[in-house]
Every structure is written in C-alpha cells, then in structure tokens.
Design an enzyme around this catalytic site. Structure first.
Site, PDB file in Angstrom:
ATOM      1  N   SER A  82     114.862  47.763  28.296  1.00 56.28           N
ATOM      2  CA  SER A  82     114.229  47.054  29.407  1.00 56.28           C
ATOM      3  C   SER A  82     113.388  45.876  28.952  1.00 56.28           C
ATOM      4  O   SER A  82     112.936  45.080  29.773  1.00 56.28           O
ATOM      5  CB  SER A  82     113.359  48.015  30.219  1.00 56.28           C
ATOM      6  OG  SER A  82     112.236  48.415  29.469  1.00 56.28           O
ATOM      7  N   LYS A 108     104.950  50.107  35.093  1.00 48.79           N
ATOM      8  CA  LYS A 108     104.877  48.857  34.336  1.00 48.79           C
ATOM      9  C   LYS A 108     104.053  47.805  35.080  1.00 48.79           C
ATOM     10  O   LYS A 108     103.199  47.128  34.481  1.00 48.79           O
ATOM     11  CB  LYS A 108     106.291  48.341  34.071  1.00 48.79           C
ATOM     12  CG  LYS A 108     107.068  49.209  33.087  1.00 48.79           C
ATOM     13  CD  LYS A 108     108.493  48.734  32.908  1.00 48.79           C
ATOM     14  CE  LYS A 108     109.218  49.596  31.875  1.00 48.79           C
ATOM     15  NZ  LYS A 108     110.615  49.207  31.683  1.00 48.79           N
TER      16      LYS A 108
END
Length: 834
Positions: free
Chosen positions: A668, A711
């Site tokens: 990611s 996140k």
C-alpha cells in the site's frame, strides 16, 4: 498561447463530509428501546454456511462429515449448536451400549447393544441376581431335600468302599493274615496262632520255609489290596462327581428360576440371551463363590448381603454389566461437544487397578469416549484442540473409515507389573462428526491429508461480513435485544443500537457491510451496559456506547500514545507543512493484538545515473516482506513501461522508509514510493502537508488498500499535534471511498475545513495534487507537454541515458528492478502493516 497538455484522468477529488462516515438512521430501526423487540431466533449473516451445515446434517451417508471454518468470533460454534439442537429433538433415540464378560475368551469382552435405557436395567438385574444367589444358594444346600440326597449318596458310596475292603479282609483271614490301619494307611500283617498280629520277633523264629511261604501270601494279598484300593479311589472320584452334579442340579434350578424373568425381559435383544446362557453355565462352575464351606454347620441362615457387596468384591465382577452408554440420560439424538479430545477422551480407555503389587484390569474398567457417547448422533470438535493430539486425529479418521470404535489398551511400554491386556470387541459407529476450525487448517488438510477429502465432504465457510441494508440493521437490533434478554442487560435505545451498527461497519471497514464478529459486538454491548449502570441510567444511549469504545481503545493504545509523543518531541522526523524534493509522507498500520492504529512515515528517494537498479533498502536489510518487494517490482515495471519505452533506463535509485526499525510488508506504500521517486527524478517539490496511500499497478492505477480509516486518523493525529493549518489531508485510492468510517473528530475537522480527504485513481492524479503541476499526457509526437511533471521525469531519464551512451557504459540489467540477489525466505509482517 494555449496549453499544449491535458490530463486524461480525473484530478484528485475531495471527499464530502457525508462520504466520510455512513451514519445509521435510528428512525429506520422502528423501536424506542431494544426491550420491545423479540429475540432473534436463528443465525445472522451466514446463509451460505447455514445451508452447508444443514445439508451435511441431512445427508445420512458415509463421508458426509462437516468441517466448519471461518474467522474467529463469527458464531461457528453457536451456529452448529443451534442447528443440532433443532435436529436432535426430531431424530429417534439411540441405543445403549455395555460391556460384559466373555467367558470363553476373557481377554476379549463382549459388547452388547440394547434399546434406550435398557442397559442400566440389565446391570441392575444382574446385581440383584447376584445378591439373590448369595442368599438362596446356601439355603438350597441346607435344605432337607438336598441334605437327604447328599447323605444317601455319601452312605451309598461309603457302603461300596466298605464292601470292597471287607472282601479283602476276609481273604486275608483265610490266609492267616490281617488288614491293619496304620499311619501310612492300610497294610497286610501275618497273624499268630491266637489270631493276633504276629510280632517281628515271632516272625523271625519261624523256619526259613515258613517265612518264605508267609512272604508269598503277604505279597499276593498286598497286590489284591492295591487293586482294591484303586477301586476305592475310583469310588471316591465318582462320589465327588456325583456330589458336584447334585450341587449343580440343586443350584441350576435356583439359578434358572431367577434368570427366567431376565431372559423374558430381554428376549428380543440380540446377544443378551446367549450371554445369559453362558453366564448360567459359568455360575455353576463357580458355586464356591456363593456357597460357604461345610465347616460352618449350625451357623444359621446366611444374612442377605448389601448391594455394595457384589460391587466391591472383585470375585463377582465377571457377572456384572459395565454400562458405558446410557442413552436415556439425554433426550433424543446425542450431541456431544468434546473440549479435550485426547485419545482416551475420544475413543475410550481401559483403566487399571493395583492388586497385590500388580496392575489388574477387566471389562468393568472400560470407560466410554466421546465417540461412544455421540454414537448415533453428532460429535463436535474444535480442530485447534484436536491438532494438539495427533493420535486422536488418526484414531478419529480410522473410526470414520472402518465404521467402528476400537478401544486400545494403555499405550505405556510393556511392564512386568501388568497381568492382563484386554482387547474389547469393537462397537459399530454411526456418528456425524463436525469439526470447527479456520480456513488455513481446512485447506491445509484438504491439500495434504489424503483421507480428509473422503471423510469430510462438506465444508461450511463463515463470512466475516454481511450486507448492511435495512434487513441487516434490523437483525443487528434483534441481536442486541437477544443478548440483553439472555444476559439481563439494560435496554438499548434506537440511537445506541444505531451506534453499534456504525461500529459494525467500522470493524469491517465498509460503509455497505457489517461485521459478523458478534463476539466483539457483544463485548461492546456488555461494556456499554456497565457504563450506563455506573451513571445510574436505566437505558443505554449512544454516549454509553461511545464511552465503552473509548475505554476499550484507551486500554489498548499505550503504544500509540507513546509513539505520538515521539512526533511531538521531534524524535520522529515528519513534516506536516512545506514542500520537499524526493520526499513524501506514507501511511502505515501497526497491529498490536486486536488494536490497530495508523502511523505516518517519511519515504525518501535518491537517484543518479546508474545501471538500471532500483534498490529497496528495506529488502536489502531483510526488513521488507514479500508483498512490499512485490510492490517495488511493480513500481519498477511502471517506470520501465512509461518512460523511454524504447530505451533501457540508466538509473540508480534507492528508496526507504525513514526511521523504520521493524518489519515492513504490504504494497500500500508503493504509490508513495512512486511519488518520491518521480519527485527525485524530476526535481519537483512535493507537499508535506498531504500524506498518501495506495498500491499501484504497472500502468499507474492507484488500487485499494486496507486500514484506510486508521491511516487517515494516524496522519490527522500527527497534524493536530503539529497544528492544523487547513491545508493538510490524505489522498486515498478512489476505490477506498466506500470504506470510510472515520472518527467523529476527523469528520468534524473536515467539516470545518481544517483537514481534507481526497481520492485518486491514478499516479498522475496524486502527483498533480502533491506537486501542484499537471502530470501531462504523452502527445501524438510521443512527448509529454512542456511544464508537466511527466515531461520533467522523462527529461531527467533521457539525460541519464545520453551520458551513459557517451561514456560507453551498459546497464547492469535490462530491467531496472532486477538485481542479483539470493532468494531468502522470511516471516510475513503482521496483517495490514505496510
């Protein structure tokens, strides 16, 4: 002059406030308090698994056992228990099983099958029979009829022996001899003229001729006496036989009279009549157990012994019944959940007792296992527990393959202390086995255990999510009502239930899905009930749910709190304002048990002319996992395919996560690494007030990632520590917009214009957002527009290639990501850590 370039892809798109969190409308639930709702009867969110389990239960064929697998907390055991409870009430009752003595082969006890509840009746009947025989048999041998017959028989036998001896005595007297009874028995002695036994000195005075004649007569009579004594002994043997037969005849009548009712009761049961016949014969062979010695004449009637007498006296064990399965103890079909499936607990065991220094066992020490108790029904085992006992797994497969339960003797090494080893008759097995485990174990067994596919033909997979629609939300509400009713929790108002539904979406990271981890949901409900009671409320409201979630987070977030202080004190370098070249803020997720939180990390890139290498520093020092390395290779493929496609890239680049000291895995961060590398190549500055996340494809598409909420919140927390400027935000893949379930404080900051969330679907969109420059699209002449970021990247790469050609150097590898490196296996990072 008109602009010579245009973007082919959408620019970064701001996410609206309504898109940051999918709220649940309490009015849609249709109640004021959860106490108004009826408890949910059934299984929530697992229709496929329920169908599979129901199918496996319904098919009554060999091999159609069931393996239930899926994530923890999704209700696998509860579902199995619920479905089996319904089936157990409908199915017919099962049989009893017991072990009895095998009188012909004592080491191999016989197994008897009886209708439900009959085995205890047979056992009680046998105990009562033994107690009765201990009373009536001595009485039978004391009766006038038996004593008269025995006395007449003894008199007759004594008369026959006396007659034989009298005949020898008469013959002796006619020859001047006599039979004399001495300490050593009968002997022949000569008589003197007066008819008395001749003394030795008188015998010595006889002439040699008379002595010789007398010796001949003595020898002849001794031979006759020996022959007569043999006849006497034969009469004794015959007498013993006749007396024993007399005893057997007397006892047989008493035994038969008392066994007849038992035989009549169990005449329809196969095996019982044959065993009763064999037992009757064995009783007659062991009458000494029941009849006292004849030395006790005149003691009076023998009192009836207590029931414990035959239970405690080992001599009577051979006639008792060892009930190992009493099906009457459970209604309907047995459903057994075995939590400790060791070999003895699964297939049964043979216990031992110490008797006079030696280990002794018999059929009464056979104990049933879970397979015996579940025979004719269902056995449920946890696969992780079963895996702790390899011998149990092999025994289970053997029982399912052969259709019988074999009880093995103790597995200890042979010992001189052991006197008997039993080999009990196997019991036929008709049992449906249901294993509960995880997906990894299921597929591991499916691929590597050849017996597994044949024995467990039905797999029932549980999902970790369900659809969040009106039906799903109402099911959630009824689950709340069910738990509150079952555990006597306070009622939950509609808004509190709505917050639980929102938490269910947060757990599964999807605005259109709900978690099926009802263990986690139930914990929140219990804790919210606690806080409501602490506050003196009679109804749980949204604030109590929020308090429960906050308290649970505080118990787990010490590490996050400590790491955030490192950002505020400058121990971790991370800029949240300004610009920099070759530097970007990436987002990671750290997992600590069940608690996950996001942390921003600086990714930097450095480039120069080289031989086509893109070095992943994390990989070089073995801190990068395989998925992270894959992302780097995809990034290399993206560069090679997009820039100077007709030439080999003459680049030497290095990429790293700054101040990263643990395992890094996942792809990611590959978009962040791409932005840092492109920035370093083009020499363009990137915004440090924007953090990015997303995986990229070789064509530059930004793809979905996990942990998007954590996140975003991780970067928001650091920005708040440094001070919110109103320009800060996070760029996420466009596909992740549907996964946003952000914290209320983040949503509030976005609504106030203090923080932002953008979506991007291509590297060009993210690069434009970070640099403020257009990315640019390759024109018909094959060139990127002047002033675009892509043009600057390609110009730098072209300069590297030109200098390489001028110097005559060749790239070390035709592919910029290839580098000679031995493959080295390594453990993967925790899930979701990038």
């Amino acid at each position: 002059m008109p602009c010579a370039w245009r973007l082919t892809l959408d620019a970064a798109t701001p996410v609206t406030v309504s898109g940051l969190f999918a709220a649940c409308d309490p009015a849609m639930l249709g109640f004021t308090s959860s106490s108004e709702l009826a408890p949910f009867e059934g299984i929530i969110g697992q229709p496929r698994a329920v169908e599979s389990i129901a199918f496996g239960i319904a098919v009554r064929r060999p091999g159609y056992n069931i393996f239930v697998y899926g994530p923890p907390g999704t209700g696998k055991r509860t579902t199995v228990q619920h479905l089996l409870s319904e089936v157990a009430r409908e199915r017919p009752e099962v049989d009893d099983w017991c072990y009895v003595a095998n009188f012909a082969q004592p080491h191999r006890p016989c197994a008897l099958r009886l209708p439900t509840g009959w085995a205890p009746i047979l056992a009680a009947a046998m105990d009562a029979l033994l107690i009765d025989l201990l009373t009536v048999l001595p009485q039978a041998f004391d009766s006038e009829v038996y004593v008269g017959r025995r006395d007449r028989l003894v008199t007759e036998l004594d008369g026959r022996k006396d007659k034989l001896l009298r005949e020898v005595s008469v013959h002796a007297k006619t020859r001047g001899l006599a039979l004399v009874q001495g300490p050593a028995g009968l002997s022949v002695m000569p008589l003197d003229p007066s008819g008395n036994v001749m003394p030795p000195d008188e015998f010595a005075k006889l002439s040699e001729k008379d002595q010789e004649a007398l010796r001949e007569q003595l020898e002849a009579l001794e031979d006759e006496l020996e022959a007569t004594l043999r006849q006497v002994r034969a009469v004794d043997v015959e007498g013993v036989r006749q007396i024993k037969q007399l005893e057997r005849d007397a006892a047989a009548a008493e035994i038969a009279a008392r066994i007849v009712p038992v035989r009549e009761r169990f005449k329809s049961v196969e095996g019982v009549i044959g065993w009763l016949t064999a037992m009757s014969d064995d009783l007659l062979d062991h009458l000494d157990l029941f009849v006292p010695s004849q030395d006790g004449e005149g003691e009076g009637p023998r009192p009836t012994p207590p029931p414990s007498y035959v239970r405690d006296d080992m001599r009577f064990r051979r006639y008792r019944v060892n009930v190992i399965v009493d099906a009457s103890l459970s209604a309907g079909t047995p459903v057994v959940f075995e939590t400790l499936p060791s070999l003895p607990n699964l297939v049964g065991r043979i216990e031992q007792q110490q008797v006079m220094g030696a280990l002794f066992t018999d059929f009464t020490l056979i104990r049933a296992g879970a397979l015996h108790r579940a025979n004719g029904g269902y056995l449920v085992l946890e696969m992780d527990e079963l895996a702790q006992h390899p011998a149990s797994w092999e025994a289970l497969k053997r029982a399912l393959k052969t259709g019988r339960i074999d009880i093995s003797p103790p597995v200890e090494p042979a010992s001189t202390m052991t006197t008997v080893i039993l080999d009990p008759e196997p019991i036929p097995l008709t049992c449906k086995v249901i294993l509960i485990g995880d997906a990894a174990t299921y597929f591991l067994l499916h691929d590597y255990d050849p017996d597994f596919v044949d024995l467990f033909k039905v797999g029932a997979e549980f999902s970790d999510e369900m659809v969040r629609d009106e039906v799903g939300c109402r099911h959630y509400a009824r689950f709340v009502a069910s738990l509150a009713s079952r555990e006597r929790l306070l009622g939950f108002d509609a808004d509190a239930v709505a917050s639980v539904i929102e938490y269910g979406s947060r757990l599964v990271e999807d605005q259109k899905r709900l978690t099926t981890d009802f263990v986690a949901i139930a914990d929140v409900l219990r804790e919210a009930d606690h806080w409501a009671r602490e506050a003196g409320h009679t109804l749980v409201v949204r604030e109590h749910v929020a308090q429960a979630l906050a308290a649970a987070e505080r118990r787990a977030d010490l590490a996050r709190e400590q790491i955030l202080t490192h950002y505020s004190r400058g121990l971790i370098n991370l800029a949240t304002h300004g610009v920099a070249v070759g530097q970007v803020n990436a987002l990671t997720v750290v997992s600590r048990g069940q608690f996950e939180f996001g942390l921003p990390m600086r990714v930097t890139a450095r480039v120069r002319q080289g031989g086509g290498e893109v070095v992943d520093i994390e990989r070089e020092v073995e801190l990068g996992g395989s998925l992270h390395s894959k992302g780097m290779l995809i990034l290399s493929g993206f560069l090679a395919g997009r820039y100077l496609p007709e030439d080999q890239l003459a680049i030497a680049a290095s990429l790293t996560f700054e101040q990263s000291y643990g395992q890094v895995d996942g792809d990611s961060a590959s978009s962040a690494e791409a932005y840092a590398l492109l920035s370093a190549l083009a020499g363009i500055s990137l915004r440090q007030d924007v953090a990015v996340t997303g995986a990229i494809s070789q064509s530059g598409e930004v793809q979905a990632i996990g942990g998007v909420n954590e996140k975003i919140e991780g970067f928001f927390d650091v920005c708040r520590l440094h001070g919110l400027t109103g320009t800060q935000g996070v760029a996420i893949p466009a596909a992740n917009a549907q996964h946003l379930m952000l914290r209320p404080d983040v949503v509030a900051a976005v609504a106030a214009g203090k923080f932002h969330v953008w979506t991007v679907d291509h590297v060009d969109s993210g690069l434009s957002l970070l640099s403020g420059l257009p990315a640019g699209e390759r024109a018909a002449d094959g060139r990127y527009p002047d002033g675009s970021a892509n043009a600057a990247v390609e110009a730098r790469l072209a300069a590297f290639s030109a200098r390489r050609r001028e110097s005559g150097d060749e790239p070390a590898s035709p592919h910029p990501s290839r580098r000679s490196r031995p493959k080295r296996p390594g453990p993967p990072a925790p899930d979701g850590e990038d």
